[in-house]
Enzyme design. Sequence first.
Site, mmCIF file in Angstrom:
data_model
loop_
_atom_site.group_PDB
_atom_site.id
_atom_site.type_symbol
_atom_site.label_atom_id
_atom_site.label_comp_id
_atom_site.label_asym_id
_atom_site.label_seq_id
_atom_site.Cartn_x
_atom_site.Cartn_y
_atom_site.Cartn_z
ATOM 1 N N HIS A 1 -6.272 -4.488 -11.085
ATOM 2 C CA HIS A 1 -6.790 -5.233 -9.932
ATOM 3 C C HIS A 1 -7.640 -6.398 -10.441
ATOM 4 C CE1 HIS A 1 -8.243 -5.830 -5.835
ATOM 5 N NE2 HIS A 1 -9.440 -6.001 -6.348
ATOM 6 N N ILE B 1 0.849 -1.190 0.000
ATOM 7 C CA ILE B 1 0.000 0.000 0.000
ATOM 8 C C ILE B 1 0.889 1.245 0.000
ATOM 9 C CG2 ILE B 1 -1.693 1.317 1.325
ATOM 10 C CD1 ILE B 1 -2.747 -1.415 2.370
ATOM 11 N N THR C 1 -5.198 6.172 -6.072
ATOM 12 C CA THR C 1 -5.370 7.326 -5.190
ATOM 13 C C THR C 1 -5.169 6.851 -3.750
ATOM 14 O OG1 THR C 1 -7.735 6.966 -4.856
ATOM 15 C CG2 THR C 1 -7.100 8.276 -6.778
#
Length: 201
Positions: free
Chosen positions: A95, A78, A127
């Site tokens: 994804h 992340i 984002t």
Amino acid sequence: MVALVRDMVGNHPARPVLVLSNEPNADGLKRAREMDVETAVVDHRPFRDDRAAFGCALNERLEAVRPDIICLAGFMRILAPGFTGRWSGRILNIHPSLLPKYPGLDTHARAIAAGDDEAGCTVHEVTDKLDSGPVLGQARVPINFGDTVDVLAARVLTAEHQLYPAVLRRFADGDRSPVYLPEGIAPKAGAAPGTGAGTMN
Ligand code: NHR
């Protein structure tokens, strides 16, 4: 990653400048070298839980080549807000689900467990909100009776190798309108809020 690099030839609007991995032993590093693409590694492990510092170290490598676009491909860490903010509007990810369905991990197992009759993959802008940036493209595949996670994952991966290069070409040309594969098949109603432009391909 290999599918993207292989596509970036001839009249393609982009060229690969760096393959950057957080896994020192990633097969992709070897594959990149074989394709004569520069490589670098920033191992996340020494940073422990300091995602901001890891992001700074990634940034340092990227600032050296100043890419116009960053494509995550199997990147599993992340990214901190400091990183996504620096490259805002320039980071793509693929994804393995039809977002907004199944953000996060174990997407194929979750789709099979839910009894879904289709699965797929989504290319989206990265984002601060995990797996939630604007959708740039989706590809759908069927889920067949008796599919295991491995069988479904392989079917989705084939679609990923078609979708991601197609989206990157458009994105590098300045086209951020979503594309849907198989060509011309719009998502089911309600499948992807805000992307009801499937007929605009
Ligand atoms: N970073 C931001 N800020 N936003 C996104 O949308 C991101 C991202 C980083 C990666 C890829 C995403 C996927 O396609 C991605 C999207 C890993 C995790 C995760 O929980 C979540 C989403 C994605 C990739 N990673 C764990 C972590 O602590 C580690 C999991 C592991 O190592 O297996 O970072 O799925």
